[in-house]
Design a protein around this motif. Structure first.
Motif, mmCIF file in Angstrom:
data_model
loop_
_atom_site.group_PDB
_atom_site.id
_atom_site.type_symbol
_atom_site.label_atom_id
_atom_site.label_comp_id
_atom_site.label_asym_id
_atom_site.label_seq_id
_atom_site.Cartn_x
_atom_site.Cartn_y
_atom_site.Cartn_z
ATOM 1 N N THR A 46 -41.991 -9.600 -25.693
ATOM 2 C CA THR A 46 -41.628 -7.388 -25.412
ATOM 3 C C THR A 46 -41.250 -7.259 -23.957
ATOM 4 N N SER A 47 -40.593 -8.074 -23.761
ATOM 5 C CA SER A 47 -39.576 -7.896 -21.785
ATOM 6 C C SER A 47 -38.136 -7.922 -23.236
ATOM 7 N N VAL A 48 -37.803 -8.297 -24.085
ATOM 8 C CA VAL A 48 -37.080 -8.395 -24.534
ATOM 9 C C VAL A 48 -36.444 -7.222 -25.580
ATOM 10 N N TYR A 49 -37.809 -6.496 -26.039
ATOM 11 C CA TYR A 49 -37.131 -5.491 -27.277
ATOM 12 C C TYR A 49 -38.371 -4.241 -26.882
ATOM 13 N N GLY A 50 -39.016 -4.474 -25.952
ATOM 14 C CA GLY A 50 -40.301 -2.943 -25.548
ATOM 15 C C GLY A 50 -40.575 -2.927 -24.687
ATOM 16 N N PRO A 51 -41.428 -1.732 -24.160
ATOM 17 C CA PRO A 51 -41.634 -1.259 -22.945
ATOM 18 C C PRO A 51 -41.641 -2.004 -21.941
ATOM 19 N N THR A 52 -41.212 -2.270 -20.649
ATOM 20 C CA THR A 52 -42.179 -2.730 -19.401
ATOM 21 C C THR A 52 -43.692 -2.746 -19.645
ATOM 22 N N GLU A 53 -44.261 -2.001 -19.448
ATOM 23 C CA GLU A 53 -45.498 -1.138 -19.637
ATOM 24 C C GLU A 53 -46.872 -2.615 -20.563
ATOM 25 N N LEU A 54 -46.203 -2.786 -22.258
ATOM 26 C CA LEU A 54 -46.998 -3.239 -22.520
ATOM 27 C C LEU A 54 -46.167 -4.721 -21.994
ATOM 28 N N THR A 55 -45.220 -4.854 -21.600
ATOM 29 C CA THR A 55 -44.798 -6.697 -21.429
ATOM 30 C C THR A 55 -46.372 -7.371 -20.200
ATOM 31 N N ASN A 56 -45.904 -6.251 -19.414
ATOM 32 C CA ASN A 56 -47.157 -6.448 -18.219
ATOM 33 C C ASN A 56 -48.370 -6.700 -18.646
ATOM 34 N N ILE A 57 -48.756 -6.279 -19.325
ATOM 35 C CA ILE A 57 -49.972 -5.958 -20.196
ATOM 36 C C ILE A 57 -50.904 -7.343 -20.878
ATOM 37 N N PHE A 58 -49.469 -7.713 -21.248
ATOM 38 C CA PHE A 58 -49.083 -8.821 -22.043
ATOM 39 C C PHE A 58 -49.150 -10.088 -20.795
ATOM 40 N N TYR A 59 -48.806 -10.121 -20.247
ATOM 41 C CA TYR A 59 -48.210 -11.072 -19.519
ATOM 42 C C TYR A 59 -50.277 -11.357 -18.593
ATOM 43 N N MET A 60 -50.232 -9.906 -18.348
ATOM 44 C CA MET A 60 -52.174 -10.150 -17.162
ATOM 45 C C MET A 60 -53.249 -10.444 -18.110
ATOM 46 N N LEU A 61 -52.784 -10.438 -19.632
ATOM 47 C CA LEU A 61 -53.753 -10.447 -20.841
ATOM 48 C C LEU A 61 -53.911 -12.259 -20.488
#
Length: 103
Positions: A46-61
């Motif tokens: 998602t860091s390549v293709y998506g929004p940064t909010e979703l990226t941060n959520i995946f990293y925290m999870l």
């Protein structure tokens, strides 16, 4: 927050210890490692293709997935847990391979 590469070095050290039969990995730890791999890879994707909010959520999870072995709960059906673990691990590895072709 602990830098993410520390988790990588711990996993590599654990893999070496497991290879030499110096460490036993329980089902909860296997689920935690597989969840970390899948969620962290989804964060990279998602860091390549998506929004940064979703990226941060995946990293925290992915960081929170290391809490799985310390929670007191019954895993229930062992085959289902192994299937989820294997699926998450394969998903993570597939995403890593896809992203290596992009770079």
């Amino acid at each position: 927050m602990v830098p993410i590469h520390y988790f990588g070095w711990v996993i590599i050290a654990l893999a070496v210890l497991r290879l030499k039969n110096k460490a036993c990995i329980s089902l909860k730890w296997r689920l935690a490692f597989a969840s970390f791999t899948g969620l962290y890879s989804l964060g990279e994707l998602t860091s390549v293709y998506g929004p940064t909010e979703l990226t941060n959520i995946f990293y925290m999870l992915s960081a929170a997935s290391f809490l799985i072995p310390f929670l007191k709960y019954d895993l229930g059906n062992k085959r289902i847990v192994e299937k989820v673990s294997d699926t998450s691990l394969l998903l993570g590895i597939g995403i890593i391979v896809l992203l290596s072709g992009i770079s």
